[in-house]
Design a protein around this motif. Structure first.
Motif, PDB file in Angstrom:
ATOM      1  N   THR A  36       9.237   8.596   8.623  1.00  0.00           N
ATOM      2  CA  THR A  36       8.967   8.349   9.665  1.00  0.00           C
ATOM      3  C   THR A  36       8.489   6.746   9.806  1.00  0.00           C
ATOM      4  OG1 THR A  36       8.801   9.865  10.888  1.00  0.00           O
ATOM      5  CG2 THR A  36       8.393   8.004  12.225  1.00  0.00           C
ATOM      6  N   ILE A  37       7.375   6.933   8.878  1.00  0.00           N
ATOM      7  CA  ILE A  37       6.324   5.425   8.003  1.00  0.00           C
ATOM      8  C   ILE A  37       7.791   4.060   7.455  1.00  0.00           C
ATOM      9  CG2 ILE A  37       4.705   4.797   6.302  1.00  0.00           C
ATOM     10  CD1 ILE A  37       3.468   7.147   8.155  1.00  0.00           C
ATOM     11  N   HIS A  38       8.360   5.602   6.218  1.00  0.00           N
ATOM     12  CA  HIS A  38       9.114   5.106   5.918  1.00  0.00           C
ATOM     13  C   HIS A  38      10.426   3.827   6.340  1.00  0.00           C
ATOM     14  CE1 HIS A  38       6.864   6.398   2.173  1.00  0.00           C
ATOM     15  NE2 HIS A  38       7.415   6.068   1.168  1.00  0.00           N
TER      16      HIS A  38
ATOM     17  N   LEU B 186       0.982  -1.235   0.072  1.00  0.00           N
ATOM     18  CA  LEU B 186       0.099  -0.209  -0.178  1.00  0.00           C
ATOM     19  C   LEU B 186       0.755   1.511   0.042  1.00  0.00           C
ATOM     20  CD1 LEU B 186      -3.284   1.329   0.422  1.00  0.00           C
ATOM     21  CD2 LEU B 186      -2.778   1.404   2.635  1.00  0.00           C
ATOM     22  N   ILE B 187       1.804   1.075   0.978  1.00  0.00           N
ATOM     23  CA  ILE B 187       2.704   2.532   1.286  1.00  0.00           C
ATOM     24  C   ILE B 187       3.440   2.575  -0.235  1.00  0.00           C
ATOM     25  CG2 ILE B 187       4.459   3.572   2.275  1.00  0.00           C
ATOM     26  CD1 ILE B 187       3.579   2.404   4.718  1.00  0.00           C
ATOM     27  N   LEU B 188       3.904   1.655  -0.873  1.00  0.00           N
ATOM     28  CA  LEU B 188       4.943   1.722  -1.571  1.00  0.00           C
ATOM     29  C   LEU B 188       4.325   2.345  -3.299  1.00  0.00           C
ATOM     30  CD1 LEU B 188       7.394  -1.655  -1.620  1.00  0.00           C
ATOM     31  CD2 LEU B 188       7.985   1.093  -1.718  1.00  0.00           C
ATOM     32  N   SER B 189       2.945   1.296  -3.455  1.00  0.00           N
ATOM     33  CA  SER B 189       2.336   1.749  -4.393  1.00  0.00           C
ATOM     34  C   SER B 189       2.072   3.431  -5.087  1.00  0.00           C
ATOM     35  CB  SER B 189       0.569   1.242  -4.045  1.00  0.00           C
ATOM     36  OG  SER B 189       0.246   2.032  -3.002  1.00  0.00           O
ATOM     37  N   SER B 190       2.405   4.427  -3.756  1.00  0.00           N
ATOM     38  CA  SER B 190       2.588   5.630  -4.242  1.00  0.00           C
ATOM     39  C   SER B 190       3.556   6.271  -3.284  1.00  0.00           C
ATOM     40  CB  SER B 190       1.172   6.378  -3.737  1.00  0.00           C
ATOM     41  OG  SER B 190       0.386   6.966  -2.693  1.00  0.00           O
ATOM     42  N   SER B 191       4.228   7.272  -3.946  1.00  0.00           N
ATOM     43  CA  SER B 191       5.503   7.831  -3.645  1.00  0.00           C
ATOM     44  C   SER B 191       5.097   9.430  -3.260  1.00  0.00           C
ATOM     45  CB  SER B 191       6.232   8.183  -4.683  1.00  0.00           C
ATOM     46  OG  SER B 191       7.965   9.062  -4.724  1.00  0.00           O
TER      47      SER B 191
ATOM     48  N   ARG C 259      14.733  -3.114  -0.148  1.00  0.00           N
ATOM     49  CA  ARG C 259      14.945  -2.341  -0.878  1.00  0.00           C
ATOM     50  C   ARG C 259      15.039  -1.245  -1.869  1.00  0.00           C
ATOM     51  NH1 ARG C 259      20.758  -2.252  -2.019  1.00  0.00           N
ATOM     52  NH2 ARG C 259      19.931  -0.548  -3.062  1.00  0.00           N
ATOM     53  N   GLN C 260      13.640  -1.039  -1.488  1.00  0.00           N
ATOM     54  CA  GLN C 260      12.652  -0.268  -2.650  1.00  0.00           C
ATOM     55  C   GLN C 260      13.178   1.449  -1.775  1.00  0.00           C
ATOM     56  OE1 GLN C 260       9.314  -2.854  -4.258  1.00  0.00           O
ATOM     57  NE2 GLN C 260       8.567  -1.294  -5.609  1.00  0.00           N
ATOM     58  N   ILE C 261      12.746   0.803  -0.474  1.00  0.00           N
ATOM     59  CA  ILE C 261      12.303   1.282   0.356  1.00  0.00           C
ATOM     60  C   ILE C 261      13.683   2.135   0.436  1.00  0.00           C
ATOM     61  CG2 ILE C 261      11.233   2.268   2.616  1.00  0.00           C
ATOM     62  CD1 ILE C 261      10.196  -0.233   2.742  1.00  0.00           C
ATOM     63  N   LEU C 262      14.311   1.422   0.988  1.00  0.00           N
ATOM     64  CA  LEU C 262      15.270   1.868   0.712  1.00  0.00           C
ATOM     65  C   LEU C 262      15.835   2.871  -0.504  1.00  0.00           C
ATOM     66  CD1 LEU C 262      18.269   1.829   2.595  1.00  0.00           C
ATOM     67  CD2 LEU C 262      19.297   0.184   1.415  1.00  0.00           C
ATOM     68  N   ASP C 263      15.917   2.117  -1.737  1.00  0.00           N
ATOM     69  CA  ASP C 263      15.671   3.439  -2.645  1.00  0.00           C
ATOM     70  C   ASP C 263      15.400   4.290  -2.374  1.00  0.00           C
ATOM     71  OD1 ASP C 263      17.869   1.687  -3.711  1.00  0.00           O
ATOM     72  OD2 ASP C 263      16.265   0.626  -5.176  1.00  0.00           O
ATOM     73  N   ARG C 264      13.907   4.666  -2.349  1.00  0.00           N
ATOM     74  CA  ARG C 264      13.446   5.967  -2.072  1.00  0.00           C
ATOM     75  C   ARG C 264      13.995   6.484  -1.159  1.00  0.00           C
ATOM     76  NH1 ARG C 264       6.985   4.771  -1.389  1.00  0.00           N
ATOM     77  NH2 ARG C 264       6.394   4.754  -3.284  1.00  0.00           N
ATOM     78  N   LEU C 265      14.287   6.220  -0.071  1.00  0.00           N
ATOM     79  CA  LEU C 265      15.680   7.512   1.454  1.00  0.00           C
ATOM     80  C   LEU C 265      16.567   7.235   0.706  1.00  0.00           C
ATOM     81  CD1 LEU C 265      14.308   5.021   4.155  1.00  0.00           C
ATOM     82  CD2 LEU C 265      13.267   7.027   3.864  1.00  0.00           C
ATOM     83  N   THR C 266      17.350   7.041  -0.386  1.00  0.00           N
ATOM     84  CA  THR C 266      18.406   7.340  -0.949  1.00  0.00           C
ATOM     85  C   THR C 266      18.062   8.223  -1.635  1.00  0.00           C
ATOM     86  OG1 THR C 266      19.600   5.141  -0.426  1.00  0.00           O
ATOM     87  CG2 THR C 266      20.935   6.350  -2.114  1.00  0.00           C
TER      88      THR C 266
END
Lengths: 137, 324
Positions: free
Chosen positions: B54-56, B27-32, B73-80
């Motif tokens: 914080t949620i990420h 759900l959270i990865l579906s929208s940036s 991995r996807q969340i980490l890429d987003r944070l990076t």
């Protein structure tokens, strides 16, 4: 209580606006005549009603004494207050401000308060074992 | 009461809660949260809030725990992409990701060498220093972890998280006086932290050899913790245990006699027997009230930890049997 407060606020605001507008009109038409009594009364009543509404809609007060305040946090835990973020997570009430010390679990406890030292491998193993045992309890 | 909330996860997460936390990933990865528009417009139409990151971060940790490495991995890429690869926090999170993926001790050793390399370039990176300690602990080298932590604390003596961790490590080794010193450092900065007072009292209670002075110090710190928090179950529980141990010691008149032990001097005169008895009664009645209110499902008491309440009930039951 919230509904009553909101009603009082609306009514008070309407009367206050009306009273101010009437005063303006009256002074524009008769610059030297004194203000009629009904406008004065309306103004005072609207302010009283509005004040009552503001007091009723304000959030409840926190305990002043430290021990009571912290005791309340401890007893009630964190609970939602009807606000959500865009991601659909509820914004919770204030929690233990010392949770970051991670001392709640006692010595050798399972607390994860100290996030800087989070033991990812240990937790991963714990989860894997739980999943292998059928995910009970 | 273990409600799965990514914004404020509970302080200890059992596996079922971890599962329901990581199930929120799709759900959270579906929208940036970041906007794809060019610069001035992206400021206006951004959907991100401080909470989204914080949620990420919490989602990253819980998906690593449940083994959902793809989502991590996807969340980490987003944070990076949002904060840059050199951000201290992102570097530490990437380290956690690599630690989780390491299957053998040799691979973990490689992650450890990576931390050393980062620290050679930037010795002030505290987040990576802490990860280094965590890896040492995970490799089963507590002595090295303690040395690394003392180096960290020499450079940053107000880092309370590190003091608390060092206290825990010392306590795990049975080095009670060192652990007590660490907790005293925590109290110097946060004198109102009830959990730190209770932890210090627990250390005094457990420290060997147990004597009249350590037990009375333990009693005093437990008293302070409930003075700071009037519904602190752990404080009352400890107060009851400590006073139960103290009462026979105090009734026995030979042990109360003052000797010139310097440790006894530091602890001050032992408490009076009548006071300790009163404190024990207070702790019993308060524990009984907590157990009763929690058992009755009172909404104002629902925040207590269930395991703690069960332990308190067991203690009260044991006590009741002894008296009968």
């Amino acid at each position: 209580m919230a509904f009553l407060g909101a009603t009082l606020n609306t009514v008070g605001l309407i009367f206050l606006t009306h009273a101010v507008y009437s005063t303006h009109e009256h002074t524009a038409t008769f610059p030297h005549a004194p203000l009629p009594l009904d406008i004065t009364i309306e103004l005072l009543v609207s302010i009283l009603v509005l004040s009552a509404g503001i007091v009723l809609t304000s959030p409840s007060l926190k305990p002043i004494e430290w021990a009571r305040w912290s005791g309340k946090l401890q007893r009630e835990g964190r609970h939602g207050e009807g606000k959500w973020t865009r991601e659909g997570e509820e914004i919770l009430s204030e929690g233990d401000p010392y949770a970051f010390l991670g001392l709640d679990g006692g010595i050798g406890g399972k607390g994860e308060g100290r996030m800087g030292f989070w033991d990812v491998r240990g937790k991963r193993k714990e989860y894997a074992e739980w999943a292998r045992s059928g995910g009970k309890n | 009461m273990s409600h799965a909330n990514l914004l404020a996860p509970p302080s200890s997460i059992p596996p079922p809660t971890a599962l329901s936390l990581s199930q929120k990933a799709p759900l959270i990865l579906s929208s940036s949260p970041t906007s794809s528009l060019p610069w001035p417009l992206s400021l206006l139409f951004s959907r991100e809030s401080p909470e989204s990151w914080t949620i990420h971060e919490n989602l990253l940790l819980s998906s690593l725990r449940t083994g959902d490495d793809k989502a991590a991995r996807q969340i980490l890429d987003r944070l990076t992409t949002r904060f840059g690869a050199a951000n201290e926090r992102v570097v530490a999170l990437r380290g956690i990701y690599e630690e989780a993926l390491a299957t053998t001790p040799a691979e973990l050793e490689k992650v450890f060498q990576g931390y050393e390399k980062i620290l050679r370039e930037d010795p002030t990176n505290l987040a990576v220093r802490k990860r280094r300690v965590a890896v040492l602990k995970s490799l089963g080298r507590p002595a090295d972890a303690i040395t690394a932590l003392t180096v960290l604390l020499e450079h940053s003596p107000t880092d309370l998280e590190a003091w608390a961790e060092l206290g825990e490590l010392y306590a795990a080794q049975g080095l009670w006086s060192q652990a007590i010193f660490c907790l005293e450092e925590v109290l110097l900065v946060l004198p109102n932290a009830w959990s730190a007072h209770a932890q210090l009292a627990t250390l005094y209670y457990l420290s060997t050899p147990s004597s009249l002075s350590t037990l009375s110090l333990s009693l005093r710190y437990f008293c302070r913790s409930i003075e700071l928090n009037d519904s602190y179950l752990r404080g009352y529980y400890g107060l009851k245990l400590a006073s139960q141990k103290l009462i026979p010691l105090l009734s026995d008149s030979t042990s109360v006699k003052r000797n010139n032990n310097p440790e006894e001097e530091e602890a001050g005169p032992p408490p009076k027997l009548a006071t300790v008895k009163k404190l024990e009664e207070l702790a019993t009645s308060k524990l009984a009230e907590i157990v009763r209110q929690y058992g009755a499902g009172n909404k104002g008491w629902a925040g207590l930890d269930e395991a703690e309440v069960i332990a308190a009930r067991a203690l009260l039951d044991r006590d009741g049997k002894m008296e009968r």
